[in-house]
Design a protein around this motif. Structure first.
Motif, PDB file in Angstrom:
ATOM      1  N   GLY A  17       0.487  -1.693  -0.277  1.00 31.98           N
ATOM      2  CA  GLY A  17      -0.398  -0.114   0.183  1.00 31.98           C
ATOM      3  C   GLY A  17       1.079   1.483  -0.164  1.00 31.98           C
ATOM      4  O   GLY A  17       2.043   1.532   0.337  1.00 31.98           O
ATOM      5  N   PRO A  18      -0.011   2.293  -0.394  1.00 33.91           N
ATOM      6  CA  PRO A  18       1.247   3.838  -0.767  1.00 33.91           C
ATOM      7  C   PRO A  18       1.352   4.170   0.660  1.00 33.91           C
ATOM      8  O   PRO A  18       2.519   4.854   0.292  1.00 33.91           O
ATOM      9  CB  PRO A  18      -0.110   4.700  -1.176  1.00 33.91           C
ATOM     10  N   ASN A  19       0.872   4.052   2.058  1.00 38.21           N
ATOM     11  CA  ASN A  19       1.651   4.558   3.208  1.00 38.21           C
ATOM     12  C   ASN A  19       2.316   3.913   4.090  1.00 38.21           C
ATOM     13  O   ASN A  19       2.737   4.054   5.217  1.00 38.21           O
ATOM     14  CB  ASN A  19      -0.430   4.627   3.707  1.00 38.21           C
ATOM     15  N   ASN A  20       3.199   3.127   3.553  1.00 41.57           N
ATOM     16  CA  ASN A  20       3.779   1.843   3.475  1.00 41.57           C
ATOM     17  C   ASN A  20       4.979   3.119   4.294  1.00 41.57           C
ATOM     18  O   ASN A  20       5.105   3.638   3.602  1.00 41.57           O
ATOM     19  CB  ASN A  20       4.127   0.089   3.472  1.00 41.57           C
ATOM     20  N   PRO A  21       6.513   2.179   4.870  1.00 39.62           N
ATOM     21  CA  PRO A  21       7.359   3.377   5.206  1.00 39.62           C
ATOM     22  C   PRO A  21       8.219   2.929   3.366  1.00 39.62           C
ATOM     23  O   PRO A  21       9.143   4.257   3.320  1.00 39.62           O
ATOM     24  CB  PRO A  21       8.173   2.371   6.079  1.00 39.62           C
ATOM     25  N   GLY A  35      17.859  -0.486  -1.463  1.00 40.91           N
ATOM     26  CA  GLY A  35      16.852   0.566  -2.547  1.00 40.91           C
ATOM     27  C   GLY A  35      17.292   1.241  -3.535  1.00 40.91           C
ATOM     28  O   GLY A  35      16.952   1.754  -2.199  1.00 40.91           O
ATOM     29  N   ILE A  36      15.512   1.127  -4.230  1.00 39.56           N
ATOM     30  CA  ILE A  36      15.305   2.610  -4.233  1.00 39.56           C
ATOM     31  C   ILE A  36      13.777   2.066  -4.761  1.00 39.56           C
ATOM     32  O   ILE A  36      12.926   1.296  -4.666  1.00 39.56           O
ATOM     33  CB  ILE A  36      15.408   2.970  -5.949  1.00 39.56           C
ATOM     34  N   HIS A  37      12.522   3.605  -3.703  1.00 35.86           N
ATOM     35  CA  HIS A  37      11.506   3.041  -3.191  1.00 35.86           C
ATOM     36  C   HIS A  37      10.790   4.735  -3.079  1.00 35.86           C
ATOM     37  O   HIS A  37      11.278   5.756  -3.008  1.00 35.86           O
ATOM     38  CB  HIS A  37      11.288   2.376  -2.259  1.00 35.86           C
ATOM     39  N   GLY A  38       9.620   4.378  -2.764  1.00 32.79           N
ATOM     40  CA  GLY A  38       8.567   5.648  -2.833  1.00 32.79           C
ATOM     41  C   GLY A  38       8.917   5.760  -1.140  1.00 32.79           C
ATOM     42  O   GLY A  38       9.301   5.358  -0.410  1.00 32.79           O
ATOM     43  N   THR A  39       7.928   6.613  -0.456  1.00 30.95           N
ATOM     44  CA  THR A  39       7.704   7.460   0.303  1.00 30.95           C
ATOM     45  C   THR A  39       6.247   7.496   0.843  1.00 30.95           C
ATOM     46  O   THR A  39       5.857   7.823   0.322  1.00 30.95           O
ATOM     47  CB  THR A  39       9.087   8.043   0.732  1.00 30.95           C
ATOM     48  N   PRO A  40       5.745   7.365   2.207  1.00 31.15           N
ATOM     49  CA  PRO A  40       4.320   7.622   2.562  1.00 31.15           C
ATOM     50  C   PRO A  40       3.951   9.408   2.512  1.00 31.15           C
ATOM     51  O   PRO A  40       3.262   9.768   2.859  1.00 31.15           O
ATOM     52  CB  PRO A  40       3.809   7.154   3.647  1.00 31.15           C
ATOM     53  N   GLU A  41       5.660  10.358   2.900  1.00 36.60           N
ATOM     54  CA  GLU A  41       5.640  11.562   2.857  1.00 36.60           C
ATOM     55  C   GLU A  41       6.430  12.137   2.076  1.00 36.60           C
ATOM     56  O   GLU A  41       7.283  12.419   1.958  1.00 36.60           O
ATOM     57  CB  GLU A  41       5.981  11.630   4.349  1.00 36.60           C
ATOM     58  N   PRO A  42       5.582  12.324   1.291  1.00 37.52           N
ATOM     59  CA  PRO A  42       6.217  13.306  -0.623  1.00 37.52           C
ATOM     60  C   PRO A  42       6.966  14.513   0.369  1.00 37.52           C
ATOM     61  O   PRO A  42       8.079  14.748  -0.073  1.00 37.52           O
ATOM     62  CB  PRO A  42       5.628  13.235  -1.559  1.00 37.52           C
ATOM     63  N   GLY A  43       6.638  15.397   1.358  1.00 39.33           N
ATOM     64  CA  GLY A  43       7.367  16.243   1.571  1.00 39.33           C
ATOM     65  C   GLY A  43       8.473  16.021   1.842  1.00 39.33           C
ATOM     66  O   GLY A  43       9.309  17.054   2.481  1.00 39.33           O
ATOM     67  N   ARG A  44       8.731  15.464   3.091  1.00 41.67           N
ATOM     68  CA  ARG A  44       9.897  15.054   3.868  1.00 41.67           C
ATOM     69  C   ARG A  44      11.174  14.315   3.061  1.00 41.67           C
ATOM     70  O   ARG A  44      12.359  13.950   3.478  1.00 41.67           O
ATOM     71  CB  ARG A  44       9.289  14.131   5.039  1.00 41.67           C
ATOM     72  N   VAL A  45      11.353  13.732   1.662  1.00 43.88           N
ATOM     73  CA  VAL A  45      11.991  13.249   0.918  1.00 43.88           C
ATOM     74  C   VAL A  45      13.259  14.625   0.491  1.00 43.88           C
ATOM     75  O   VAL A  45      12.935  15.576   0.457  1.00 43.88           O
ATOM     76  CB  VAL A  45      11.623  13.452  -0.340  1.00 43.88           C
ATOM     77  N   GLY A  46      14.440  13.554   0.862  1.00 38.11           N
ATOM     78  CA  GLY A  46      15.561  14.773   0.959  1.00 38.11           C
ATOM     79  C   GLY A  46      16.070  15.645   2.329  1.00 38.11           C
ATOM     80  O   GLY A  46      17.212  16.577   2.981  1.00 38.11           O
TER      81      GLY A  46
END
Length: 77
Positions: A17-21, A35-46
């Motif tokens: 699901g989209p809200n997992n780590p 790995g390379i992965h997504g995030t449930p909190e896009p504003g915290r990328v970086g």
């Protein structure tokens, strides 16, 4: 998933699901636990601490996953 996680602990298994780590996609690298992965909190990328992975917004990670196939070399410089 994480090198320091106890596999017997309930949080060691990442549910889909989209809200997992790791967000909506995990692109496995040949180095175990990385790995390379997504995030449930896009504003915290970086801005958020990571276990050494490359964290992207879910939409960017999904786009990259659609552009590569198994065996694609990943080079960090």
């Amino acid at each position: 998933m994480f090198w320091d996680a106890n596999p017997a602990h309930s949080k060691a298994a990442i549910k889909p699901g989209p809200n997992n780590p790791v967000g909506v996609v995990w692109i496995d690298l040949n180095l175990e636990h990385y790995g390379i992965h997504g995030t449930p909190e896009p504003g915290r990328v970086g801005h958020a601490q990571s276990h050494g992975c490359v964290r992207m917004t879910n939409w960017d990670a999904a786009r990259v996953a659609g552009m590569v196939k198994v065996g694609t070399p990943v080079i960090f410089e």
